[in-house]
Design an enzyme around this catalytic site. Structure first.
Site, PDB file in Angstrom:
ATOM      1  N   ASP A   9       0.872  -1.178   0.000  1.00  0.00           N
ATOM      2  CA  ASP A   9       0.000   0.000   0.000  1.00  0.00           C
ATOM      3  C   ASP A   9       0.905   1.223   0.000  1.00  0.00           C
ATOM      4  O   ASP A   9       2.119   1.111   0.177  1.00  0.00           O
ATOM      5  CB  ASP A   9      -0.902   0.003   1.249  1.00  0.00           C
ATOM      6  CG  ASP A   9      -1.812   1.230   1.300  1.00  0.00           C
ATOM      7  OD1 ASP A   9      -2.353   1.614   0.246  1.00  0.00           O
ATOM      8  OD2 ASP A   9      -1.964   1.831   2.385  1.00  0.00           O
ATOM      9  N   SER A  10       0.293   2.395  -0.167  1.00  0.00           N
ATOM     10  CA  SER A  10       1.084   3.618  -0.118  1.00  0.00           C
ATOM     11  C   SER A  10       1.555   3.927   1.304  1.00  0.00           C
ATOM     12  O   SER A  10       2.431   4.769   1.477  1.00  0.00           O
ATOM     13  CB  SER A  10       0.236   4.782  -0.630  1.00  0.00           C
ATOM     14  OG  SER A  10      -0.932   4.892   0.154  1.00  0.00           O
ATOM     15  N   TYR A  41      -0.829   8.374  -2.609  1.00  0.00           N
ATOM     16  CA  TYR A  41      -0.845   8.063  -4.046  1.00  0.00           C
ATOM     17  C   TYR A  41      -2.064   8.715  -4.720  1.00  0.00           C
ATOM     18  O   TYR A  41      -2.053   8.971  -5.914  1.00  0.00           O
ATOM     19  CB  TYR A  41      -0.967   6.547  -4.259  1.00  0.00           C
ATOM     20  CG  TYR A  41       0.301   5.752  -4.092  1.00  0.00           C
ATOM     21  CD1 TYR A  41       1.449   6.301  -3.526  1.00  0.00           C
ATOM     22  CD2 TYR A  41       0.350   4.428  -4.512  1.00  0.00           C
ATOM     23  CE1 TYR A  41       2.601   5.532  -3.375  1.00  0.00           C
ATOM     24  CE2 TYR A  41       1.495   3.660  -4.376  1.00  0.00           C
ATOM     25  CZ  TYR A  41       2.616   4.210  -3.810  1.00  0.00           C
ATOM     26  OH  TYR A  41       3.756   3.455  -3.669  1.00  0.00           O
ATOM     27  N   GLY A  42      -3.095   8.943  -3.937  1.00  0.00           N
ATOM     28  CA  GLY A  42      -4.412   9.299  -4.484  1.00  0.00           C
ATOM     29  C   GLY A  42      -4.450  10.573  -5.295  1.00  0.00           C
ATOM     30  O   GLY A  42      -5.341  10.765  -6.125  1.00  0.00           O
ATOM     31  N   CYS A  72      -4.220  -1.336  -2.077  1.00  0.00           N
ATOM     32  CA  CYS A  72      -4.344   0.096  -2.316  1.00  0.00           C
ATOM     33  C   CYS A  72      -5.336   0.250  -3.467  1.00  0.00           C
ATOM     34  O   CYS A  72      -5.118  -0.290  -4.551  1.00  0.00           O
ATOM     35  CB  CYS A  72      -2.981   0.669  -2.690  1.00  0.00           C
ATOM     36  SG  CYS A  72      -3.041   2.379  -3.217  1.00  0.00           S
ATOM     37  N   ASN A  73      -6.409   0.962  -3.198  1.00  0.00           N
ATOM     38  CA  ASN A  73      -7.429   1.130  -4.249  1.00  0.00           C
ATOM     39  C   ASN A  73      -6.889   1.926  -5.427  1.00  0.00           C
ATOM     40  O   ASN A  73      -7.206   1.642  -6.575  1.00  0.00           O
ATOM     41  CB  ASN A  73      -8.647   1.867  -3.686  1.00  0.00           C
ATOM     42  CG  ASN A  73      -9.477   0.989  -2.779  1.00  0.00           C
ATOM     43  OD1 ASN A  73     -10.467   0.419  -3.207  1.00  0.00           O
ATOM     44  ND2 ASN A  73      -9.070   0.859  -1.532  1.00  0.00           N
ATOM     45  N   THR A  74      -6.076   2.931  -5.136  1.00  0.00           N
ATOM     46  CA  THR A  74      -5.553   3.781  -6.199  1.00  0.00           C
ATOM     47  C   THR A  74      -4.668   2.955  -7.133  1.00  0.00           C
ATOM     48  O   THR A  74      -4.789   3.039  -8.356  1.00  0.00           O
ATOM     49  CB  THR A  74      -4.764   4.966  -5.586  1.00  0.00           C
ATOM     50  OG1 THR A  74      -5.505   5.490  -4.485  1.00  0.00           O
ATOM     51  CG2 THR A  74      -4.522   6.049  -6.591  1.00  0.00           C
ATOM     52  N   GLU A 151      -2.754   8.768   8.395  1.00  0.00           N
ATOM     53  CA  GLU A 151      -1.283   8.700   8.495  1.00  0.00           C
ATOM     54  C   GLU A 151      -0.795   9.528   9.691  1.00  0.00           C
ATOM     55  O   GLU A 151       0.253   9.269  10.253  1.00  0.00           O
ATOM     56  CB  GLU A 151      -0.621   9.186   7.193  1.00  0.00           C
ATOM     57  CG  GLU A 151      -0.860   8.287   5.973  1.00  0.00           C
ATOM     58  CD  GLU A 151      -0.027   6.987   5.981  1.00  0.00           C
ATOM     59  OE1 GLU A 151       1.053   6.961   6.584  1.00  0.00           O
ATOM     60  OE2 GLU A 151      -0.503   5.995   5.377  1.00  0.00           O
ATOM     61  N   CYS A 183     -10.929   2.988  -0.111  1.00  0.00           N
ATOM     62  CA  CYS A 183      -9.540   3.322   0.190  1.00  0.00           C
ATOM     63  C   CYS A 183      -9.196   2.519   1.437  1.00  0.00           C
ATOM     64  O   CYS A 183      -9.970   2.514   2.405  1.00  0.00           O
ATOM     65  CB  CYS A 183      -9.395   4.817   0.467  1.00  0.00           C
ATOM     66  SG  CYS A 183      -7.753   5.261   1.055  1.00  0.00           S
ATOM     67  N   THR A 184      -8.070   1.847   1.406  1.00  0.00           N
ATOM     68  CA  THR A 184      -7.764   0.934   2.521  1.00  0.00           C
ATOM     69  C   THR A 184      -7.409   1.679   3.818  1.00  0.00           C
ATOM     70  O   THR A 184      -7.335   1.071   4.875  1.00  0.00           O
ATOM     71  CB  THR A 184      -6.624  -0.032   2.143  1.00  0.00           C
ATOM     72  OG1 THR A 184      -5.515   0.721   1.646  1.00  0.00           O
ATOM     73  CG2 THR A 184      -7.089  -1.023   1.098  1.00  0.00           C
ATOM     74  N   HIS A 185      -7.220   2.991   3.723  1.00  0.00           N
ATOM     75  CA  HIS A 185      -7.022   3.763   4.951  1.00  0.00           C
ATOM     76  C   HIS A 185      -8.354   3.960   5.701  1.00  0.00           C
ATOM     77  O   HIS A 185      -8.353   4.167   6.914  1.00  0.00           O
ATOM     78  CB  HIS A 185      -6.458   5.150   4.633  1.00  0.00           C
ATOM     79  CG  HIS A 185      -4.989   5.171   4.336  1.00  0.00           C
ATOM     80  ND1 HIS A 185      -4.456   4.615   3.202  1.00  0.00           N
ATOM     81  CD2 HIS A 185      -3.940   5.694   5.030  1.00  0.00           C
ATOM     82  CE1 HIS A 185      -3.142   4.804   3.209  1.00  0.00           C
ATOM     83  NE2 HIS A 185      -2.806   5.448   4.308  1.00  0.00           N
TER      84      HIS A 185
END
Ligand code: DGL
Length: 271
Positions: A9-10, A41-42, A72-74, A151, A183-185
């Site tokens: 992931d980012s 990344y988004g 990561c969806n992006t 983050e 979004c995985t966040h």
């Protein structure tokens, strides 16, 4: 490590996917890569996301992973086809599992998607949903500030709730009954999001869907010894460790920092 699963992931968001995979496949070794030096990344271009994703995958391939989870969806939206061209190992992204889950839970077929600018602009969820059920209505909203808030570990924070309210106030007028946290966040903020949208809306966590998909698709041999986990980040392992502990509810061991060079990226991208 024995035939580990690789996840990238980012940043820390993919740990929501790690957590679910660990839960459903407790004996499987896992290597996680978080690109904490270049998150988010988004808001980046497709070309940049493809380059970063290729770099991350090549690093994990060097660790001899047996399959790759793009947590990561992006990256899943923009880079997965390119990644699949470069390797024969199975690669699983987050878009399809999240889509299938949303279609299972929606009653009125009015589905909301929240995600990074990149994911929303790519219209990947919209296409994936329509491919399975044309009669669904899809409403999308980019909510980019949520990634830095996670983050930054501002999870249980008034400002975070205010920002979510602001993002969603018009969006919620669309009579949606299901929202994909694209979004995985975002699953880290699930409780705050649920408080804002109310109990009548089901939140779909693509992390859970991807873990279920993995279990269904792959028949892993299990081993007797406990699983081994290692974590690599491109910056700030200390911060990763603190937020990671919050997400996983346990201490993260074996965190290492890695460096990339530009020449190496360009070589692999042009291959
Ligand atoms: N967690 C990632 C996603 O699912 C990336 C967010 C970002 O880096 O902007 O899209």
């Amino acid at each position: 490590m024995k035939n580990p699963i690789g996840i990238f992931d980012s940043g820390v968001g993919g740990l929501t996917v790690f957590r679910e995979i660990k839960r459903v496949l407790p004996q499987k070794d896992i290597i996680y890569f978080g690109d904490t030096a270049r998150v988010p990344y988004g808001s980046k271009s497709q070309r940049t996301i493809i380059q970063y994703s290729l770099q991350n995958m090549i690093f994990l391939l060097q660790q001899r992973i047996e399959m790759l989870v793009v947590a990561c969806n992006t990256s899943s939206a923009y880079a997965i086809d390119e990644l699949r061209k470069q390797t024969n190992i199975p690669i699983i992204g987050v878009i399809e599992p999240g889509t299938k889950k949303a279609l299972e839970v929606t009653c009125n077929k009015r589905i909301g998607v929240i995600g990074t600018e990149g994911t929303i602009k790519s219209e990947s969820y919209e296409r994936a949903i329509k491919a399975l059920d044309k009669s669904c209505k899809v409403f999308s909203k980019a909510t980019p500030l949520l990634v830095p808030l996670v983050e930054e570990n501002w999870i249980d924070h008034n400002v975070t709730k205010k920002i979510i309210e602001e993002y969603l106030k018009d969006f919620l007028k669309n009579d949606i009954d299901t929202i994909i946290m694209g979004c995985t966040h975002y699953p880290v903020l699930k409780q705050v999001i649920q408080d804002v949208v109310g109990d009548s809306i089901t939140l779909v966590d693509s992390a859970q869907s991807i873990a279920e998909e993995l279990c269904a698709q792959y028949d892993y041999e299990t081993k007797k010894e406990p699983a081994y986990y290692s974590f690599y980040v491109s910056d700030n392992p200390e911060k990763f460790s603190i937020i990671g502990k919050q997400i996983l509810g346990e201490e993260l061991h074996n965190i290492k920092k890695v460096f990339f060079t530009d020449a190496w990226v360009v070589d692999n991208y042009k291959r």
